[in-house]
Design a protein around this motif. Structure first.
Motif, PDB file in Angstrom:
ATOM      1  N   ASP A 189      -0.230 -11.240   1.724  1.00 31.01           N
ATOM      2  CA  ASP A 189       0.609 -10.068   1.488  1.00 31.01           C
ATOM      3  C   ASP A 189       1.904 -10.141   2.309  1.00 31.01           C
ATOM      4  OD1 ASP A 189       1.735  -7.617   1.249  1.00 31.01           O
ATOM      5  OD2 ASP A 189      -0.015  -6.490   1.923  1.00 31.01           O
ATOM      6  N   ASN A 191       4.005  -7.972   2.938  1.00 29.90           N
ATOM      7  CA  ASN A 191       4.247  -6.806   3.780  1.00 29.90           C
ATOM      8  C   ASN A 191       3.661  -6.960   5.174  1.00 29.90           C
ATOM      9  OD1 ASN A 191       5.700  -5.340   1.983  1.00 29.90           O
ATOM     10  ND2 ASN A 191       3.969  -4.171   1.213  1.00 29.90           N
ATOM     11  N   THR A 296      -4.273  -5.148  -2.068  1.00 32.17           N
ATOM     12  CA  THR A 296      -4.613  -3.846  -2.615  1.00 32.17           C
ATOM     13  C   THR A 296      -3.357  -3.204  -3.177  1.00 32.17           C
ATOM     14  OG1 THR A 296      -4.280  -2.983  -0.410  1.00 32.17           O
ATOM     15  CG2 THR A 296      -6.540  -3.339  -1.099  1.00 32.17           C
ATOM     16  N   GLY A 297      -3.456  -2.767  -4.384  1.00 34.89           N
ATOM     17  CA  GLY A 297      -2.360  -2.006  -4.980  1.00 34.89           C
ATOM     18  C   GLY A 297      -1.077  -2.811  -5.121  1.00 34.89           C
ATOM     19  N   LYS A 298      -0.007  -2.105  -5.307  1.00 30.16           N
ATOM     20  CA  LYS A 298       1.295  -2.711  -5.528  1.00 30.16           C
ATOM     21  C   LYS A 298       1.849  -3.186  -4.200  1.00 30.16           C
ATOM     22  CE  LYS A 298       5.650  -0.619  -6.842  1.00 30.16           C
ATOM     23  NZ  LYS A 298       6.219   0.567  -7.464  1.00 30.16           N
ATOM     24  N   THR A 299       2.277  -4.408  -4.141  1.00 28.01           N
ATOM     25  CA  THR A 299       2.848  -4.888  -2.888  1.00 28.01           C
ATOM     26  C   THR A 299       4.356  -4.833  -2.969  1.00 28.01           C
ATOM     27  OG1 THR A 299       2.641  -7.080  -3.775  1.00 28.01           O
ATOM     28  CG2 THR A 299       1.008  -6.410  -2.153  1.00 28.01           C
ATOM     29  N   GLY A 300       4.950  -4.691  -1.834  1.00 24.52           N
ATOM     30  CA  GLY A 300       6.398  -4.554  -1.804  1.00 24.52           C
ATOM     31  C   GLY A 300       7.087  -5.880  -1.993  1.00 24.52           C
TER      32      GLY A 300
ATOM     33  N   THR B  49      13.344   2.261  -2.842  1.00 24.03           N
ATOM     34  CA  THR B  49      12.729   1.304  -1.923  1.00 24.03           C
ATOM     35  C   THR B  49      13.792   0.454  -1.241  1.00 24.03           C
ATOM     36  OG1 THR B  49      10.716   1.235  -3.222  1.00 24.03           O
ATOM     37  CG2 THR B  49      11.134  -0.632  -1.779  1.00 24.03           C
ATOM     38  N   ARG B  53      14.342   0.036   2.660  1.00 24.21           N
ATOM     39  CA  ARG B  53      14.180  -1.272   3.298  1.00 24.21           C
ATOM     40  C   ARG B  53      15.440  -1.703   4.033  1.00 24.21           C
ATOM     41  NH1 ARG B  53       9.913  -4.511   1.992  1.00 24.21           N
ATOM     42  NH2 ARG B  53      11.172  -6.380   2.002  1.00 24.21           N
ATOM     43  N   PHE B  87       3.763   1.176   4.739  1.00 22.30           N
ATOM     44  CA  PHE B  87       3.888   0.489   3.463  1.00 22.30           C
ATOM     45  C   PHE B  87       3.009   1.129   2.409  1.00 22.30           C
ATOM     46  CE2 PHE B  87       5.076  -2.412   6.731  1.00 22.30           C
ATOM     47  CZ  PHE B  87       6.134  -3.121   6.208  1.00 22.30           C
ATOM     48  N   GLN B  88       3.439   0.924   1.174  1.00 24.31           N
ATOM     49  CA  GLN B  88       2.697   1.469   0.048  1.00 24.31           C
ATOM     50  C   GLN B  88       1.258   0.957   0.022  1.00 24.31           C
ATOM     51  OE1 GLN B  88       4.750   0.695  -3.559  1.00 24.31           O
ATOM     52  NE2 GLN B  88       3.577   2.151  -4.720  1.00 24.31           N
ATOM     53  N   ASN B  89       1.087  -0.338   0.342  1.00 25.29           N
ATOM     54  CA  ASN B  89      -0.278  -0.877   0.358  1.00 25.29           C
ATOM     55  C   ASN B  89      -0.813  -0.931   1.792  1.00 25.29           C
ATOM     56  OD1 ASN B  89       1.285  -2.865   1.373  1.00 25.29           O
ATOM     57  ND2 ASN B  89       0.383  -4.510   0.190  1.00 25.29           N
ATOM     58  N   ALA B  91      -0.505  -2.471   4.366  1.00 25.90           N
ATOM     59  CA  ALA B  91      -0.266  -3.702   5.123  1.00 25.90           C
ATOM     60  C   ALA B  91      -0.975  -3.696   6.467  1.00 25.90           C
ATOM     61  CB  ALA B  91       1.243  -3.941   5.299  1.00 25.90           C
ATOM     62  N   ASP B 164       7.194   4.386   2.309  1.00 25.73           N
ATOM     63  CA  ASP B 164       7.482   4.055   0.916  1.00 25.73           C
ATOM     64  C   ASP B 164       6.272   4.370   0.050  1.00 25.73           C
ATOM     65  OD1 ASP B 164       8.399   3.137  -1.448  1.00 25.73           O
ATOM     66  OD2 ASP B 164       8.650   1.054  -0.834  1.00 25.73           O
ATOM     67  N   ASN B 169      -1.470   5.060  -3.705  1.00 26.82           N
ATOM     68  CA  ASN B 169      -2.741   4.380  -3.980  1.00 26.82           C
ATOM     69  C   ASN B 169      -3.961   5.274  -3.758  1.00 26.82           C
ATOM     70  OD1 ASN B 169      -1.720   1.924  -4.838  1.00 26.82           O
ATOM     71  ND2 ASN B 169      -1.493   1.174  -2.756  1.00 26.82           N
TER      72      ASN B 169
END
Ligand SMILES: Nc1ncnc2c1ncn2[C@@H]1O[C@H](COP(=O)(O)OP(=O)(O)OP(=O)(O)O)[C@@H](O)[C@H]1O
Ligand SMILES: [Mg+2]
Lengths: 579, 364
Positions: A189, A191, A296-300, B49, B53, B87-89, B91, B164, B169
């Motif tokens: 990932d 991120n 998991t899910g959408k990664t940046g 985004t 960023r 982060f959205q996921n 991280a 973000d 999720n």
């Protein structure tokens, strides 16, 4: 790329006679397929292995360690054992390191795309060349009268022995590590790097605490794969090892071809078999385990600039560019060598060697192509059937079948070659000197990648598609050919590509099996090398490499075509290189 | 005047995509005060985004300036900016325990072990995970992972908290709960926060101010109430809440009041947010929210527009009417539901009354 295949279904019930009888009635096609598969495995995998064990452990009709202890009493053999392990360790360490640096260059820098493309393209070269290509060109560069030695003004350098073998095997096998590590670095990932930096970590700290720990599964996998490849490599130490650096595969070979000592050769291959099998089992269990890297899910988006510490990026650049240039230089030397009259003595341009290759070597060329084509076709058909049966059917002993069908792949080629002579040199199954023995040696070794890719792609094909076909009234055979096969064609082609390349370039098993009737390009190259006909060896190599290139490009094109039509595939399936 | 916690001046980002240039962010300017929660809202691909960023330092702006607490940050690397990014996921580092994840930044900073122990404990308590320190990310639910991600940045006491789509999720229930949870923590710590979402309910409930973006540009910045009642553009009117937009011919402009001719011969007067961009004799857009449209029995009166019911949907608290206004187009109306009230049926001929006090004109 490692194919992680673990089949997460409870092992089938213990079979009783009643169940077996019902299998005949319930699924007669499966029943006959299983009979055919087990029969061929019995002949081409178990029988040779049993003969090898018998030759090692049975003395005068009784079980005995006498043979083995006789082998181990010779200091030279013990040294070979020890050398094999040391060499494998050194090759896996250096190869994994270089592979990692290359992978970082491709995945963690923002160098221009063409440069990255070039670097990856160069790493493909050793993968699709015969395993001793770099040995030949290293001999031409650094051996007696070496081109590079002259250029650098160095006198003699005795590079035969550990150093030469080590350098050559590292150059040959680091691309395997590169592929495994590129795969893991790409799926990591993006991120996570960003997160570490935004928490105030320096680039070195980010690299040390996030990137490296998360690469660990790939690094361990690469180390084991390279260890196994180096342990099994036969051609490189034969050319570069010299007398001072015996290793097990060459010792076993010399024992048999030089001294006609089948028992000694068997014992030595047994010594080689044990560590090779251990490494293989260890590697498979490692790959089977789930790694950390789950997305998991959408990664940046990944940041557009490099996150590598500057010093590391410079090191990555220096190493990857130097090694790529060196590989290109080695290929250039072979090309050059094939066009000069006498290597480093008379450098006038000549086509004599190619004329020789296409006249005296014609039989080797046609034999090699015939054997490769037949093996590829037979091997991939077998791979489809075995892969399908393992992935889609439930029956007793499925996991045993999965393991044993790939057993020859796990064993070093030398071991397989010696086992085949022992098994097929006499009645009832007399095959020495035939094409069958060569094809069988290739098929049952290199179809393993095909089986794996078929299983992997079947895992992605929804069984509902097959059920839909059955519910519409198609028979199971019809369903298999009309629904299943088209969906896994990209995977089958990927397996075929691998199979073909290895049938063209592998030597360690088949060196024992060639005859006057059937000969191979690889053995001709080795003969030329041992007769010190370097230019001839170069010309043979060039022809072989060009043939492989053409075939490979053709296969890749077919794969692209079928992928466009049918969807996903894995393009790179080199998770082991059998020499 | 105090220095703003964050200032963007004409920030632009152009991506080179193959041979083509993509202007992802187009001269965005914004000033955020300390302790404020500003939410970036806009459709997918509008550059939210990318803007965030750039503030974090993951991307460099093509042009423009970014300052944090008055200090120039445009070319300062991420790890020197003192920001926290969720982060959205999430991280989360998968190979580290929850405790080590949260301690990561403090260790980078070289804090002593005793300080780390204390701060990590406090941060985990703040997000309600006091006992999860020894677990690993893959042993946590999505909501718990989200809290760890939050604790991991909060423990650093960042000058700016950047998030973000942190809730995208999670399932719907948890999302609503976490909204208030994040807002509570943000207010309690008085931390300046920039938050990206494309969920307008999230934006309306959490924000001090919302920055609405469209195609890389800022459409409008303002408090949720202002955006809803005083949209500066049709895009904002339509994007925040539901809006009916009717094209009507303008007959006169008096200060902020605009008059338009309606079918039936009467004149409707309503406010205009930007009267200078409306011209008499041309069409303007009349914006009216569905809850401000009244549906009554058919009558030929001033203030009434004839309409036909296309559908009537019972929504519990209200009835949603889709109405056909003939030449003028169509309208949606919400009539709050009271037991015993008359409900019109499909194909009924009705009259529509627009509440001109809460309607407004925008340039066509
Ligand atoms: N690394 C990149 N390279 C090229 N183009 C990019 C890159 N990152 C974003 N873009 C483009 O910039 C535009 C804005 O993207 P951005 O991710 O900021 O949108 P967003 O508002 O966050 O959308 P979403 O709500 O879908 O997350 C898009 O058109 C996108 O394709
Ligand atoms: Mg986004």
């Amino acid at each position: 790329m490692p194919s992680n295949i673990t089949i997460e279904q409870p092992p089938a019930m213990n079979s009783s006679k009643a169940q077996r009888a019902s299998l005949i009635r319930k699924d007669p096609a499966l029943f006959s397929a299983l009979i055919a598969i087990w029969l061929s495995l019995a002949i081409f995998i178990f029988l040779p292995l049993v003969r090898l064990l018998a030759a090692t452990f049975i003395v005068n009709g009784t079980l005995s360690f006498a043979n083995l202890s006789k082998i181990l009493s010779k200091a030279y053999n013990v040294r070979a054992f020890y050398n094999s392990l040391i060499l494998a360790m050194a090759v896996s360490a250096a190869g994994t390191l270089i592979g990692y640096l290359f992978a970082l260059a491709i995945t963690r820098t923002n160098w221009p795309k063409p440069l990255k493309w070039l670097l990856s393209a160069i790493t493909i070269l050793p993968l699709i060349s015969p395993p001793f290509t770099s040995s030949i060109s290293l001999t031409l560069a650094l051996g007696p009268n070496g081109m590079l030695l002259k250029a650098l003004g160095l006198g003699q350098l005795n590079f035969y022995g550990f150093w030469g073998t080590w350098i050559s095997e590292t150059l040959t096998y680091f691309p395997v590590a590169f592929m495994v590590l590129t795969a893991i670095l790409t799926t990591m990932d993006a991120n996570l790097d960003d997160a570490a930096l935004s928490l105030g970590a320096s680039r070195w700290r980010m690299f040390g605490t996030v990137t490296v720990p998360l690469s660990m599964p790939g690094i361990a996998n690469a180390i084991l794969l390279l260890f196994g490849s180096s342990l099994a490599d036969f051609a490189t130490p034969l050319i570069l090892g010299g007398h001072t650096f015996p290793v097990l595969p060459t010792q076993a070979y010399l024992q048999i071809t030089g001294l006609y000592d089948l028992k000694g050769g068997s014992g030595l291959s047994f010594l080689l078999l044990v560590p090779a099998l251990l490494v293989y089992l260890f590697q498979r269990s490692l790959v089977g385990k789930r790694s950390y890297v789950t997305i998991t899910g959408k990664t940046g988006a990944r940041s557009q600039f490099s996150h590598l510490p500057h010093a590391l990026e410079i090191a990555v650049g220096a190493v990857s560019i130097f090694i790529s240039a060196f590989i290109l230089y080695l290929y250039f030397i072979i090309l050059w060598g094939s066009f000069v009259k006498i290597w480093s003595v008379n450098n006038t341009f000549t086509l004599d060697h190619f004329i020789y290759v296409f006249s005296h070597g014609r039989k080797a060329i046609t034999d090699t192509l015939k054997i490769a084509v037949v093996s590829t076709v037979v091997g991939s058909l077998l791979a489809v059937v075995i892969g399908y049966v393992i992935q889609r059917k439930k029956f007793a002993g499925r996991r045993v079948l999965e393991f044993s069908s790939m057993l020859n792949y796990a064993l070093p080629g030398t071991v397989v070659g010696i086992a085949y002579i022992l098994a097929f040199n006499e009645k009832p199954i007399l095959l020495t000197g035939t094409m069958t023995i060569l094809v069988a040696a290739y098929v049952f070794r290199y179809y393993a990648t095909g089986i794996r890719s078929v299983i992997a792609s079947l895992q992605q094909v929804d069984p509902a598609l097959e059920e839909a076909s059955l519910s519409l009234g198609a028979s199971s055979t019809r369903t298999f050919f009309n629904v299943t096969v088209p969906l896994i064609i990209p995977a089958v082609l990927a397996g075929m590509r691998y199979l073909f390349i290895h049938c063209m370039t592998a030597i360690s098993a088949t060196i024992f099996l060639v005859s006057v009737r059937w000969t191979l390009l690889t053995t001709r190259i080795l003969e030329s090398m041992t007769e010190l006909q370097f230019s001839q060896a170069s010309a043979f190599s060039i022809v072989l490499i060009v043939l492989v290139f053409i075939a490979d490009a053709l296969m890749l094109w077919l794969m692209r075509l079928s992928t466009r039509k049918f969807g996903t595939t894995q393009e790179t399936l080199y998770d082991n290189t059998g020499a | 005047m105090t220095t703003p916690a964050l200032e963007l001046v004409d920030v632009t980002k152009i991506f080179q995509k193959d041979k083509e240039k993509v202007k992802a962010v187009d001269s965005v300017s914004l000033s955020v005060s300390k302790g404020e929660m500003v939410i970036f809202l806009g459709p997918s691909g509008c550059g939210k985004t990318t803007t965030l960023r750039m503030i974090a330092g993951f991307e460099l702006p093509t042009s423009g300036r970014i300052t944090i607490d008055g200090a120039e940050m445009t070319n300062v690397p991420v790890n020197k900016r003192g920001i926290g990014f969720v982060f959205q996921n999430y991280a989360l580092f998968p190979h580290m325990s929850v405790f080590n994840n949260v301690a990561y930044g403090l260790r980078s900073r070289g804090e002593s072990d005793s300080i780390i122990q204390g701060k990590v404990k406090d941060a985990l308590a703040l997000v309600g995970l006091a006992n999860a320190g020894n677990r690993y990310p893959n042993q946590l639910s999505g909501g718990e992972q989200q809290r760890v991600a939050l604790a991991r940045v909060l423990v650093m006491e960042p000058k700016l908290l950047l998030m973000d789509e942190p809730l995208s999720n999670l399932d719907a229930k948890l999302r609503i709960y976490m909204r208030t949870e994040i807002r509570r923590i943000q207010k309690k710590l008085g931390i300046t926060c920039l938050y990206v979402t494309h969920d307008q309910a999230e934006a309306l409930t959490m924000a001090d101010r919302i920055m609405v973006m469209n195609k890389g540009r800022v459409e409008q910045v303002g408090a949720p109430y202002d955006l809803y009642s005083q949209p500066q553009s049709l895009f904002v009117a339509d994007f925040i809440g539901q809006a009916n937009i009717l094209k009507v011919p303008v007959t006169g402009i008096h200060g902020e009041t605009v008059q338009a001719a309606m079918p039936g011969g009467w004149v409707l007067s309503a406010r205009a947010t930007i009267p200078e961009r409306i011209e008499p004799g041309k069409n303007a857009s009349l914006v009216i929210r569905p809850e401000n449209v009244l549906v009554v029995s058919k009558a030929q009166k001033e203030g009434h527009l004839p309409a036909r019911v296309m559908s009537a949907i019972f929504m519990g608290s209200h009835i949603e009417y889709h109405l056909d206004l003939g030449n003028m187009g169509s309208l949606i109306a919400f009539s709050s539901f009271k037991p015993g009230m008359h409900i019109f049926n499909e194909d009924d001929e009705v009259s529509v009354v627009l509440d001109s006090a809460v309607s407004m004109f925008l340039p066509a």
